[in-house]
Design an enzyme around this catalytic site. Structure first.
Site, PDB file in Angstrom:
ATOM      1  N   LYS A 180      44.113 146.516  -5.796  1.00 39.58           N
ATOM      2  CA  LYS A 180      43.834 145.567  -4.718  1.00 39.58           C
ATOM      3  C   LYS A 180      43.404 146.282  -3.234  1.00 39.58           C
ATOM      4  CE  LYS A 180      45.064 141.943  -7.938  1.00 39.58           C
ATOM      5  NZ  LYS A 180      46.095 140.975  -8.392  1.00 39.58           N
TER       6      LYS A 180
ATOM      7  N   GLN B  48      51.403 138.364  -6.460  1.00 39.38           N
ATOM      8  CA  GLN B  48      51.203 138.825  -7.761  1.00 39.38           C
ATOM      9  C   GLN B  48      51.946 138.165  -8.771  1.00 39.38           C
ATOM     10  OE1 GLN B  48      48.742 141.205  -8.231  1.00 39.38           O
ATOM     11  NE2 GLN B  48      49.172 141.234 -10.445  1.00 39.38           N
TER      12      GLN B  48
ATOM     13  N   ASP C 225      43.383 133.225  -5.355  1.00 42.84           N
ATOM     14  CA  ASP C 225      43.607 133.368  -6.770  1.00 42.84           C
ATOM     15  C   ASP C 225      43.232 132.121  -7.386  1.00 42.84           C
ATOM     16  OD1 ASP C 225      44.687 135.555  -8.104  1.00 42.84           O
ATOM     17  OD2 ASP C 225      46.821 135.324  -7.291  1.00 42.84           O
TER      18      ASP C 225
HETATM   19  N1  GUN Z   1      48.714 138.863 -12.794  1.00 43.64           N
HETATM   20  C1  GUN Z   1      47.780 139.058 -13.719  1.00 43.64           C
HETATM   21  N2  GUN Z   1      46.743 138.428 -13.409  1.00 43.64           N
HETATM   22  C2  GUN Z   1      46.755 138.214 -12.121  1.00 43.64           C
HETATM   23  C3  GUN Z   1      45.779 137.451 -11.081  1.00 43.64           C
HETATM   24  O1  GUN Z   1      44.829 137.321 -11.139  1.00 43.64           O
HETATM   25  N3  GUN Z   1      46.398 137.171  -9.951  1.00 43.64           N
HETATM   26  C4  GUN Z   1      47.771 137.249  -9.700  1.00 43.64           C
HETATM   27  N4  GUN Z   1      48.268 136.837  -8.559  1.00 43.64           N
HETATM   28  N5  GUN Z   1      48.777 137.731 -10.664  1.00 43.64           N
HETATM   29  C5  GUN Z   1      48.040 138.082 -11.775  1.00 43.64           C
END
Ligand code: GUN
Length: 294
Positions: A53, A97, A120
């Site tokens: 990211k 996350q 998200d």
């Molecule tokens: N963990 C697995 N997929 C995701 C996601 O799309 N966003 C976040 N914040 N954590 C994750």
């Protein structure tokens, strides 16, 4: 005939390139987009995702900052960081996350993020807006699946989409998205899971089968209808002493065998994974626009 490979890397590159113009415009207007990522603990897979990211932001010239907390941090510390980010005008998007280590109340954390910065789309307000068909943000992985299908010429309208997995991150929101009366949707959606009776039979009735279970190679060739489109959302690390890192990544689909039956299939890596990152960049740009009333 072997399945057509749906190239998520290529489609994600298209999306990232298309975002460049919007990012430049926001910068020229004095409203540069910014993303804050918060990671708690040392889970290696989460660390790898956060790294990707950060790299995507750097490549697009999006400001980013990573906040790293030990797994032993207090819940209140995490909430304090989010509160600061909520109030920080140089941050358009906030992402925590997941999964969080034991001891953290995930629901409480997600609800503490300002909904207009929730890139998200996990805040209940954004989940609700999406469900009723007036989304503010769409969650990155399911949105990535939808856009990948659209841009690869797979029209789900009127088709039977079977989603295996009912997580809040993928299964549930993807079902909500694809059943909407909307472009790129209008599908008949079935969601199944570990308790579903005759799971192989349900999978075989799919025109489009989405695997989001988190179990390596779970979907076998005899669970797939001839010519069906198979989307593999899984990213699982399996031990492989022959690999440089000691592991390799496999999806939730037994790719080598399923590709002999399917009409089209997404690979792992290079399928849904890069789309998730591209949609996060899309959402970050959208957040920056929303915050200046665009
Ligand atoms: N963990 C697995 N997929 C995701 C996601 O799309 N966003 C976040 N914040 N954590 C994750």
């Amino acid at each position: 005939m072997e399945a057509r490979i749906i190239d998520g890397k290529k489609v994600s590159e298209e999306i990232l390139n298309e975002l460049q113009r919007d990012i430049q415009k926001l910068k020229d207007e004095g409203n540069p987009p910014g993303l804050a990522v918060v990671i708690v603990g040392e889970d290696p897979a989460s660390a790898a995702y956060v790294n990707m990211k950060e790299k995507a932001c750097a490549r697009l010239g999006i400001y980013s900052e990573i906040h790293r907390l030990y797994a032993t941090a207090r819940h209140a510390e995490l909430l304090d960081i989010i509160e600061d980010l909520n109030d920080n005008p140089s941050i358009s998007g906030i992402l925590v996350q997941l999964p969080l280590p034991k001891g953290f109340d995930q629901s409480d954390v997600l609800q503490s993020i300002f909904p207009v910065k929730d890139v998200d789309a996990f805040h209940p307000e954004n989940v609700g807006l999406m469900l009723v068909g007036t989304p503010r943000f769409m969650p990155c992985t399911p949105y990535g699946v939808q856009v990948l299908l659209q841009r690869s010429g797979v029209d789900v309208q009127g088709k039977h989409v079977v989603i295996v997995g009912r997580s809040n991150i993928v299964g549930k929101p993807l079902a909500a998205m694809l059943m909407q009366k909307a472009k790129g949707a209008n599908a008949t959606v079935t969601v199944c899971h570990s308790q579903s009776r005759d799971l192989p039979g349900i999978c075989r009735s799919a025109d489009v089968l989405v695997a989001a279970i988190g179990s390596p190679c779970f979907i076998k060739a005899d669970m797939v209808k001839e010519g069906a489109v198979v989307v593999d959302v899984g990213i699982n690390r399996v031990d492989d002493p022959a690999a440089q890192k000691g592991y390799r990544l496999v999806g939730d689909v037994d790719f080598e065998n399923v590709k002999k039956v399917a009409g089209a299939i997404t690979p792992v890596p290079g399928g849904v994974g890069p789309m998730t990152i591209a949609m996060l960049m899309h959402n970050t740009v959208r957040a920056a626009k929303l915050q200046v009333g665009e």
